[in-house]
Scaffold this motif. Structure first.
Motif, PDB file in Angstrom:
ATOM      1  N   HIS A 104     -16.220  36.713  -7.354  1.00 18.26           N
ATOM      2  CA  HIS A 104     -17.555  37.000  -7.882  1.00 18.26           C
ATOM      3  C   HIS A 104     -18.397  37.811  -6.905  1.00 18.26           C
ATOM      4  O   HIS A 104     -19.235  38.612  -7.334  1.00 18.26           O
ATOM      5  CB  HIS A 104     -18.274  35.715  -8.266  1.00 18.26           C
ATOM      6  CG  HIS A 104     -17.823  35.179  -9.579  1.00 18.26           C
ATOM      7  ND1 HIS A 104     -18.265  35.692 -10.770  1.00 18.26           N
ATOM      8  CD2 HIS A 104     -16.958  34.196  -9.893  1.00 18.26           C
ATOM      9  CE1 HIS A 104     -17.701  35.045 -11.762  1.00 18.26           C
ATOM     10  NE2 HIS A 104     -16.894  34.126 -11.260  1.00 18.26           N
ATOM     11  N   LEU A 105     -18.198  37.618  -5.611  1.00 21.63           N
ATOM     12  CA  LEU A 105     -18.941  38.407  -4.623  1.00 21.63           C
ATOM     13  C   LEU A 105     -18.588  39.881  -4.742  1.00 21.63           C
ATOM     14  O   LEU A 105     -19.455  40.745  -4.649  1.00 21.63           O
ATOM     15  CB  LEU A 105     -18.619  37.904  -3.206  1.00 21.63           C
ATOM     16  CG  LEU A 105     -19.385  38.575  -2.070  1.00 21.63           C
ATOM     17  CD1 LEU A 105     -20.819  38.067  -2.047  1.00 21.63           C
ATOM     18  CD2 LEU A 105     -18.709  38.296  -0.754  1.00 21.63           C
ATOM     19  N   ILE A 106     -17.333  40.170  -4.997  1.00 21.72           N
ATOM     20  CA  ILE A 106     -16.889  41.554  -5.122  1.00 21.72           C
ATOM     21  C   ILE A 106     -17.284  42.149  -6.472  1.00 21.72           C
ATOM     22  O   ILE A 106     -17.649  43.314  -6.562  1.00 21.72           O
ATOM     23  CB  ILE A 106     -15.360  41.638  -4.912  1.00 21.72           C
ATOM     24  CG1 ILE A 106     -15.028  41.297  -3.462  1.00 21.72           C
ATOM     25  CG2 ILE A 106     -14.820  43.006  -5.264  1.00 21.72           C
ATOM     26  CD1 ILE A 106     -13.550  41.112  -3.207  1.00 21.72           C
ATOM     27  N   SER A 107     -17.264  41.358  -7.534  1.00 19.55           N
ATOM     28  CA  SER A 107     -17.437  41.899  -8.882  1.00 19.55           C
ATOM     29  C   SER A 107     -18.887  41.949  -9.372  1.00 19.55           C
ATOM     30  O   SER A 107     -19.151  42.609 -10.376  1.00 19.55           O
ATOM     31  CB  SER A 107     -16.598  41.105  -9.874  1.00 19.55           C
ATOM     32  OG  SER A 107     -17.078  39.777  -9.960  1.00 19.55           O
ATOM     33  N   TYR A 117     -22.571  33.034  -4.057  1.00 23.10           N
ATOM     34  CA  TYR A 117     -21.157  33.202  -3.722  1.00 23.10           C
ATOM     35  C   TYR A 117     -20.968  33.416  -2.217  1.00 23.10           C
ATOM     36  O   TYR A 117     -19.973  32.993  -1.653  1.00 23.10           O
ATOM     37  CB  TYR A 117     -20.566  34.342  -4.544  1.00 23.10           C
ATOM     38  CG  TYR A 117     -20.805  34.129  -6.017  1.00 23.10           C
ATOM     39  CD1 TYR A 117     -20.263  33.034  -6.675  1.00 23.10           C
ATOM     40  CD2 TYR A 117     -21.617  34.988  -6.745  1.00 23.10           C
ATOM     41  CE1 TYR A 117     -20.507  32.805  -8.004  1.00 23.10           C
ATOM     42  CE2 TYR A 117     -21.859  34.765  -8.087  1.00 23.10           C
ATOM     43  CZ  TYR A 117     -21.302  33.669  -8.707  1.00 23.10           C
ATOM     44  OH  TYR A 117     -21.556  33.437 -10.031  1.00 23.10           O
ATOM     45  N   TRP A 118     -21.928  34.059  -1.563  1.00 28.10           N
ATOM     46  CA  TRP A 118     -21.912  34.192  -0.106  1.00 28.10           C
ATOM     47  C   TRP A 118     -21.966  32.804   0.536  1.00 28.10           C
ATOM     48  O   TRP A 118     -21.195  32.487   1.430  1.00 28.10           O
ATOM     49  CB  TRP A 118     -23.102  35.047   0.335  1.00 28.10           C
ATOM     50  CG  TRP A 118     -23.309  35.099   1.813  1.00 28.10           C
ATOM     51  CD1 TRP A 118     -24.173  34.339   2.536  1.00 28.10           C
ATOM     52  CD2 TRP A 118     -22.645  35.952   2.743  1.00 28.10           C
ATOM     53  NE1 TRP A 118     -24.095  34.673   3.850  1.00 28.10           N
ATOM     54  CE2 TRP A 118     -23.165  35.660   4.015  1.00 28.10           C
ATOM     55  CE3 TRP A 118     -21.675  36.928   2.620  1.00 28.10           C
ATOM     56  CZ2 TRP A 118     -22.733  36.316   5.149  1.00 28.10           C
ATOM     57  CZ3 TRP A 118     -21.245  37.582   3.755  1.00 28.10           C
ATOM     58  CH2 TRP A 118     -21.765  37.272   5.004  1.00 28.10           C
ATOM     59  N   VAL A 119     -22.895  31.979   0.034  1.00 27.30           N
ATOM     60  CA  VAL A 119     -23.023  30.617   0.546  1.00 27.30           C
ATOM     61  C   VAL A 119     -21.746  29.827   0.272  1.00 27.30           C
ATOM     62  O   VAL A 119     -21.263  29.078   1.122  1.00 27.30           O
ATOM     63  CB  VAL A 119     -24.259  29.927  -0.076  1.00 27.30           C
ATOM     64  CG1 VAL A 119     -24.287  28.449   0.245  1.00 27.30           C
ATOM     65  CG2 VAL A 119     -25.532  30.596   0.396  1.00 27.30           C
ATOM     66  N   MET A 120     -21.172  30.001  -0.901  1.00 26.94           N
ATOM     67  CA  MET A 120     -19.960  29.282  -1.274  1.00 26.94           C
ATOM     68  C   MET A 120     -18.792  29.632  -0.350  1.00 26.94           C
ATOM     69  O   MET A 120     -18.073  28.741   0.117  1.00 26.94           O
ATOM     70  CB  MET A 120     -19.588  29.592  -2.723  1.00 26.94           C
ATOM     71  CG  MET A 120     -18.357  28.883  -3.211  1.00 26.94           C
ATOM     72  SD  MET A 120     -17.892  29.366  -4.877  1.00 26.94           S
ATOM     73  CE  MET A 120     -19.268  28.783  -5.806  1.00 26.94           C
ATOM     74  N   ILE A 121     -18.611  30.907  -0.064  1.00 23.35           N
ATOM     75  CA  ILE A 121     -17.480  31.333   0.759  1.00 23.35           C
ATOM     76  C   ILE A 121     -17.629  30.823   2.188  1.00 23.35           C
ATOM     77  O   ILE A 121     -16.693  30.216   2.752  1.00 23.35           O
ATOM     78  CB  ILE A 121     -17.350  32.870   0.736  1.00 23.35           C
ATOM     79  CG1 ILE A 121     -16.924  33.338  -0.650  1.00 23.35           C
ATOM     80  CG2 ILE A 121     -16.351  33.349   1.775  1.00 23.35           C
ATOM     81  CD1 ILE A 121     -17.047  34.826  -0.852  1.00 23.35           C
TER      82      ILE A 121
END
Length: 160
Positions: A104-107, A117-121
């Protein structure tokens, strides 16, 4: 609530005062699950507000404060907890969450929509560091998440 329940459970098991410095190994797993829920790994946190001014400044602040508070507890989990049989299942779930976040960060088209998604990764990396026996490495992942993420999401690229 799960973390408070784990601390009360630890106090009943060890029959002495329980603090974060001397946690029982039996409460490490509920604390780890509570941290994962608070970090937004499961369920995924979604967008707060559509106003771009608020989303860029206060929205970034709102996104990074709960993970920062949760990552403090992550380095306090007792090392004996990492010998549990549930750890393998938790590692698999964390790998799935990191992969989901990366996709999702890329898309995503808008950069502000990639904050969760940054926080998730980076939270996944911090939890995996703790599960692999390096609890203080999770602090560096947390600092990376806040400093680099703050710089990325507070900066507004202006096009003319």
């Amino acid at each position: 609530m799960l973390i408070l329940w784990a601390i009360v459970l630890g106090g009943q098991i060890s029959s002495n005062q329980t603090g974060f410095a001397d946690l029982s190994p039996n409460v490490g797993l509920p604390i780890l699950i509570g941290i994962g829920l608070r970090l937004g790994l499961f369920p995924v946190h979604l967008v707060y507000d559509e106003n771009i001014g608020i989303r860029r400044s206060q929205g970034t602040l709102f996104r990074f404060i709960p993970p920062a508070a949760s990552l403090v507890l992550l380095s306090r989990i007792p090392p004996e907890t990492m010998n549990s049989s549930f750890i393998i299942l938790i590692k698999i779930l964390i790998f799935i969450a990191a992969g989901y976040g990366l996709i999702h960060l890329i898309s995503e088209k808008k950069e502000l929509d990639t904050r969760p998604y940054w926080v998730m990764i980076l939270s996944s990396f911090a939890i995996l560091s703790t599960l692999n026996g390096k609890p203080f490495a999770s602090v560096s992942w947390g600092v990376t998440m806040i400093l680099i993420g703050g710089a990325l999401y507070l900066h507004e690229a202006r096009t003319r």
